[in-house]
Design an enzyme around this catalytic site. Sequence first.
Site, mmCIF file in Angstrom:
data_model
loop_
_atom_site.group_PDB
_atom_site.id
_atom_site.type_symbol
_atom_site.label_atom_id
_atom_site.label_comp_id
_atom_site.label_asym_id
_atom_site.label_seq_id
_atom_site.Cartn_x
_atom_site.Cartn_y
_atom_site.Cartn_z
ATOM 1 C CG LEU A 136 -2.130 -0.804 1.367
ATOM 2 C CD1 LEU A 136 -2.871 -0.468 2.651
ATOM 3 C CD2 LEU A 136 -3.049 -0.642 0.172
ATOM 4 C CG ASP A 137 0.381 4.422 -2.810
ATOM 5 O OD1 ASP A 137 1.179 3.630 -3.319
ATOM 6 O OD2 ASP A 137 -0.506 5.027 -3.454
ATOM 7 N NE ARG A 138 6.102 7.673 5.189
ATOM 8 C CZ ARG A 138 7.209 8.374 5.428
ATOM 9 N NH1 ARG A 138 7.964 8.762 4.422
ATOM 10 N NH2 ARG A 138 7.549 8.688 6.664
#
Length: 316
Positions: A136-138
């Site tokens: 997942l994106d940060r």
Amino acid sequence: MSEVRLIEVPEDYAGQRLDNFLLARLKGVPKSMIYRVIRKGEVRVNKGRAKPDRKLVGGDVVRVPPIRVKEVEQVTPSQGLVNTLDEAVIYDDNGLLIINKPSGLAVHGGSGINIGMIEALRQAYKSPFLELVHRLDRDTSGCVMVARKRSVLKHLQEALRHKGVIQKRYLAVVNGHWPKHITSVDVPLKRCEYPNGERVVRVHNEGKPSVTHFKVIQYFDGCTLVAVKPLTGRTHQIRVHALHAGHPLVGDDKYTTPELNKVMRAKGFKRLCLHAYNLGLKLADDSKVSVTAPLPQEIEAPLKRMGLEDFDVRHF
């Protein structure tokens, strides 16, 4: 790593490529160096030369030559991070761990990030095997799968290669009034890099096929809560497809204008409004798993102030 090491391959790692097996164990060693020692025959499998794509078998003995690299400092996760992750576990069974990742925490270290979720989990759990199934994106929160067995990792990664086998459902707050007739965005995406080094994803005819389904949940003043189901797993896919539809995500510092973000910050939205809400999947034994990560307070609170109603998107 100043001496020859002989590493016996655990049964859980059967089927893994030699290069990936070494990359996971030689932290801090450049990929180029690992491929060089394999090519020169300094790495041996059962006393014989092997190619990088050699599939290992449980019980194989891998000879790793002495490798001199700059020592990488081991970063220990804070007790606060360990406690946060412990409380964020929403499923732990059948060799699978599912974490409700908080926004702002990278799934892995690198690119100036000392420690990520997976490194903290490895140090906290002391497990012999712990690998990310996906990312997942940060700044995106919500469900992340972590395999505790090699067999589970292989099964789930294979499932992810086929559209719709693993159901991922997200919640997102987008700017403006999302038209109900836009239920799907099907445009190819390509990673691009600007001269200043910034990396972005753009709609491009030479990009990879990418499909995302959208469903309106509720309209608010200046924004819309939507359910999102990506059928492919491209980098920044939901964010760029929403932008392409003319309704970029609230709080997106990369794809939304500063002016729009400023307006929505005044309404209480302080982060990227994208949350991996629900995961539905089948394990290798055909048993079903469905988990839900509640909408985080940072997104739910401003929506409640604007009149958020009850909703259910598990069957979307």
